[in-house]
Write a protein that holds these residues in place. Structure first.
Motif, PDB file in Angstrom:
ATOM      1  N   ALA A 148      13.769 -32.775 -22.282  1.00 34.64           N
ATOM      2  CA  ALA A 148      12.744 -32.861 -23.327  1.00 34.64           C
ATOM      3  C   ALA A 148      12.723 -31.653 -24.264  1.00 34.64           C
ATOM      4  O   ALA A 148      12.146 -31.711 -25.339  1.00 34.64           O
ATOM      5  CB  ALA A 148      11.373 -33.053 -22.689  1.00 34.64           C
ATOM      6  N   ALA A 149      13.360 -30.548 -23.867  1.00 33.39           N
ATOM      7  CA  ALA A 149      13.499 -29.364 -24.730  1.00 33.39           C
ATOM      8  C   ALA A 149      14.993 -29.046 -24.794  1.00 33.39           C
ATOM      9  O   ALA A 149      15.464 -28.097 -24.177  1.00 33.39           O
ATOM     10  CB  ALA A 149      12.711 -28.185 -24.156  1.00 33.39           C
ATOM     11  N   GLY A 205      17.409 -21.988 -18.688  1.00 28.01           N
ATOM     12  CA  GLY A 205      17.203 -20.634 -18.208  1.00 28.01           C
ATOM     13  C   GLY A 205      16.419 -20.535 -16.926  1.00 28.01           C
ATOM     14  O   GLY A 205      16.550 -19.575 -16.182  1.00 28.01           O
ATOM     15  N   ARG A 206      15.591 -21.565 -16.681  1.00 25.95           N
ATOM     16  CA  ARG A 206      14.741 -21.502 -15.486  1.00 25.95           C
ATOM     17  C   ARG A 206      14.278 -22.905 -15.112  1.00 25.95           C
ATOM     18  O   ARG A 206      14.292 -23.826 -15.936  1.00 25.95           O
ATOM     19  CB  ARG A 206      13.533 -20.612 -15.741  1.00 25.95           C
ATOM     20  CG  ARG A 206      12.640 -21.128 -16.836  1.00 25.95           C
ATOM     21  CD  ARG A 206      11.372 -20.317 -16.998  1.00 25.95           C
ATOM     22  NE  ARG A 206      10.640 -20.754 -18.149  1.00 25.95           N
ATOM     23  CZ  ARG A 206       9.914 -21.866 -18.202  1.00 25.95           C
ATOM     24  NH1 ARG A 206       9.823 -22.657 -17.163  1.00 25.95           N
ATOM     25  NH2 ARG A 206       9.274 -22.201 -19.302  1.00 25.95           N
ATOM     26  N   GLU A 207      13.864 -23.028 -13.897  1.00 27.94           N
ATOM     27  CA  GLU A 207      13.306 -24.277 -13.411  1.00 27.94           C
ATOM     28  C   GLU A 207      12.098 -24.672 -14.261  1.00 27.94           C
ATOM     29  O   GLU A 207      11.276 -23.826 -14.613  1.00 27.94           O
ATOM     30  CB  GLU A 207      12.878 -24.102 -11.958  1.00 27.94           C
ATOM     31  CG  GLU A 207      12.383 -25.351 -11.299  1.00 27.94           C
ATOM     32  CD  GLU A 207      12.139 -25.158  -9.821  1.00 27.94           C
ATOM     33  OE1 GLU A 207      12.060 -26.172  -9.119  1.00 27.94           O
ATOM     34  OE2 GLU A 207      12.034 -24.003  -9.362  1.00 27.94           O
ATOM     35  N   GLY A 208      12.035 -25.943 -14.636  1.00 23.09           N
ATOM     36  CA  GLY A 208      10.887 -26.449 -15.371  1.00 23.09           C
ATOM     37  C   GLY A 208      10.945 -26.298 -16.875  1.00 23.09           C
ATOM     38  O   GLY A 208      10.023 -26.721 -17.567  1.00 23.09           O
ATOM     39  N   ASP A 209      12.013 -25.707 -17.426  1.00 23.66           N
ATOM     40  CA  ASP A 209      12.053 -25.523 -18.883  1.00 23.66           C
ATOM     41  C   ASP A 209      12.497 -26.782 -19.632  1.00 23.66           C
ATOM     42  O   ASP A 209      12.512 -26.800 -20.858  1.00 23.66           O
ATOM     43  CB  ASP A 209      12.905 -24.316 -19.281  1.00 23.66           C
ATOM     44  CG  ASP A 209      14.385 -24.447 -18.956  1.00 23.66           C
ATOM     45  OD1 ASP A 209      14.828 -25.534 -18.524  1.00 23.66           O
ATOM     46  OD2 ASP A 209      15.102 -23.445 -19.113  1.00 23.66           O
ATOM     47  N   GLU A 210      12.867 -27.833 -18.903  1.00 20.75           N
ATOM     48  CA  GLU A 210      13.270 -29.130 -19.460  1.00 20.75           C
ATOM     49  C   GLU A 210      14.483 -29.042 -20.377  1.00 20.75           C
ATOM     50  O   GLU A 210      14.678 -29.878 -21.258  1.00 20.75           O
ATOM     51  CB  GLU A 210      12.098 -29.826 -20.158  1.00 20.75           C
ATOM     52  CG  GLU A 210      10.974 -30.153 -19.205  1.00 20.75           C
ATOM     53  CD  GLU A 210       9.895 -31.018 -19.810  1.00 20.75           C
ATOM     54  OE1 GLU A 210       9.650 -30.932 -21.037  1.00 20.75           O
ATOM     55  OE2 GLU A 210       9.303 -31.787 -19.042  1.00 20.75           O
ATOM     56  N   ARG A 211      15.313 -28.031 -20.159  1.00 23.80           N
ATOM     57  CA  ARG A 211      16.545 -27.895 -20.940  1.00 23.80           C
ATOM     58  C   ARG A 211      17.732 -28.416 -20.136  1.00 23.80           C
ATOM     59  O   ARG A 211      17.773 -28.287 -18.924  1.00 23.80           O
ATOM     60  CB  ARG A 211      16.788 -26.433 -21.304  1.00 23.80           C
ATOM     61  CG  ARG A 211      15.812 -25.927 -22.322  1.00 23.80           C
ATOM     62  CD  ARG A 211      16.191 -24.557 -22.796  1.00 23.80           C
ATOM     63  NE  ARG A 211      15.278 -24.147 -23.844  1.00 23.80           N
ATOM     64  CZ  ARG A 211      14.988 -22.901 -24.109  1.00 23.80           C
ATOM     65  NH1 ARG A 211      15.547 -21.927 -23.424  1.00 23.80           N
ATOM     66  NH2 ARG A 211      14.143 -22.624 -25.083  1.00 23.80           N
ATOM     67  N   GLY A 257      13.912 -12.844 -13.162  1.00 21.98           N
ATOM     68  CA  GLY A 257      12.896 -12.997 -12.125  1.00 21.98           C
ATOM     69  C   GLY A 257      12.360 -14.411 -11.993  1.00 21.98           C
ATOM     70  O   GLY A 257      11.200 -14.612 -11.626  1.00 21.98           O
ATOM     71  N   VAL A 258      13.209 -15.409 -12.275  1.00 21.03           N
ATOM     72  CA  VAL A 258      12.793 -16.807 -12.198  1.00 21.03           C
ATOM     73  C   VAL A 258      13.803 -17.604 -11.374  1.00 21.03           C
ATOM     74  O   VAL A 258      14.919 -17.153 -11.139  1.00 21.03           O
ATOM     75  CB  VAL A 258      12.656 -17.437 -13.607  1.00 21.03           C
ATOM     76  CG1 VAL A 258      11.577 -16.736 -14.423  1.00 21.03           C
ATOM     77  CG2 VAL A 258      13.984 -17.420 -14.347  1.00 21.03           C
ATOM     78  N   SER A 259      13.405 -18.792 -10.977  1.00 17.86           N
ATOM     79  CA  SER A 259      14.323 -19.718 -10.314  1.00 17.86           C
ATOM     80  C   SER A 259      15.143 -20.429 -11.383  1.00 17.86           C
ATOM     81  O   SER A 259      14.589 -20.864 -12.395  1.00 17.86           O
ATOM     82  CB  SER A 259      13.538 -20.749  -9.503  1.00 17.86           C
ATOM     83  OG  SER A 259      14.391 -21.807  -9.102  1.00 17.86           O
ATOM     84  N   PRO A 260      16.467 -20.586 -11.178  1.00 21.62           N
ATOM     85  CA  PRO A 260      17.273 -21.284 -12.177  1.00 21.62           C
ATOM     86  C   PRO A 260      17.040 -22.789 -12.179  1.00 21.62           C
ATOM     87  O   PRO A 260      17.392 -23.475 -13.131  1.00 21.62           O
ATOM     88  CB  PRO A 260      18.708 -20.962 -11.774  1.00 21.62           C
ATOM     89  CG  PRO A 260      18.632 -20.745 -10.296  1.00 21.62           C
ATOM     90  CD  PRO A 260      17.286 -20.111 -10.055  1.00 21.62           C
ATOM     91  N   GLY A 261      16.429 -23.325 -11.132  1.00 20.89           N
ATOM     92  CA  GLY A 261      16.277 -24.770 -11.018  1.00 20.89           C
ATOM     93  C   GLY A 261      17.557 -25.388 -10.493  1.00 20.89           C
ATOM     94  O   GLY A 261      18.464 -24.695 -10.038  1.00 20.89           O
TER      95      GLY A 261
END
Length: 181
Positions: free
Chosen positions: A73-74, A80-86, A124-128
Motif C-alpha cells: 500500500a506504500a 525498511g521495517r515491519e509494517g511499512d507496507e512497502r 533499531g526496528v524489525s525488518p519484517g
C-alpha cells in the motif's frame, strides 16, 4: 408495482452474487496446487518493475510471461521495517511455497537478506518478513483484475488467482527474483 420490481431485481442480483461467491468458496481450499510445468518451460529468473507494476517470468533472459501486479500500500522506496507496507527492492530468491496460504497460493521471497537485516538493526526496528507473490485473499478471487485498481498488500506482490496458478507451475523454488524501483 415499481417498488416490487426494484426489490425483485435487487434480490436477483444478490442471488447471482451469492451463487458466484459460493462457487468461488468451493474452489478455495480444494487443497490442490497445480503441478509444475516441465523443466524446459519453467522460468529461471523473475523480474519485478515496481514503477510499471509488472512481474516478468524469464528464461534465458527473455520474458516468457508478464503479469500486471498490485504492490504494498506504500509502494515507493525499499522496505525498511515491519509494517511499512512497502515492497522490498533488491535481489532475492523464491525459497518456499505455501499451497494453503490465506491468499490463493503463495511463493515466498527471501526478504530480509543480510543487508536488509543490517539496515533494520541500525535503525533499531524489525525488518519484517513474509513477503510473497500471491493470488487474491481466499474467497475474493471473483474480484479478478479489479484488484489492480490500487496497491493493497502489506508489501507483497499480488496477481489474480488464475495468474497465480500459472506462476506457481512455472516458478520452482530457488528461482532468483530481482525487484526494482
Amino acid at each position: 408495482m415499481k417498488r416490487f420490481f426494484k426489490i425483485a431485481v435487487a434480490l436477483a442480483a444478490l442471488a447471482l452474487f451469492l451463487a458466484g461467491y459460493t462457487a468461488a468458496m468451493a474452489r478455495v481450499g480444494s487443497g490442490t496446487a497445480p503441478d509444475m510445468a516441465p523443466k524446459a518451460e519453467q522460468a529461471d529468473a523473475l523480474r519485478v518493475d515496481k514503477s510499471e507494476r509488472r512481474l516478468d517470468l524469464l528464461r534465458n533472459g527473455e520474458a516468457i510471461a508478464s503479469y500486471a501486479i498490485s504492490l504494498g500500500a506504500a509502494p515507493e522506496g525499499h522496505k525498511g521495517r515491519e509494517g511499512d507496507e512497502r515492497t522490498p527492492t533488491g535481489d532475492y530468491v523464491i525459497d518456499w511455497r505455501n499451497p494453503n496460504s490465506i491468499a490463493h497460493l503463495s511463493l515466498h521471497i527471501s526478504y530480509p537478506n543480510e543487508a536488509d537485516r543490517a539496515r533494520a538493526a541500525e535503525a533499531g526496528v524489525s525488518p519484517g518478513g513474509d513477503i510473497m507473490i500471491h493470488g487474491l485473499p481466499n474467497g475474493w478471487g471473483w474480484l479478478g483484475a479489479v484488484h489492480l485498481v490500487w496497491d493493497w498488500t502489506n508489501g507483497c506482490i499480488a496477481v489474480t488467482d488464475a495468474q497465480m496458478r500459472e506462476i506457481w507451475s512455472l516458478v520452482p523454488d530457488g528461482t532468483p527474483i530481482t525487484i526494482t524501483e
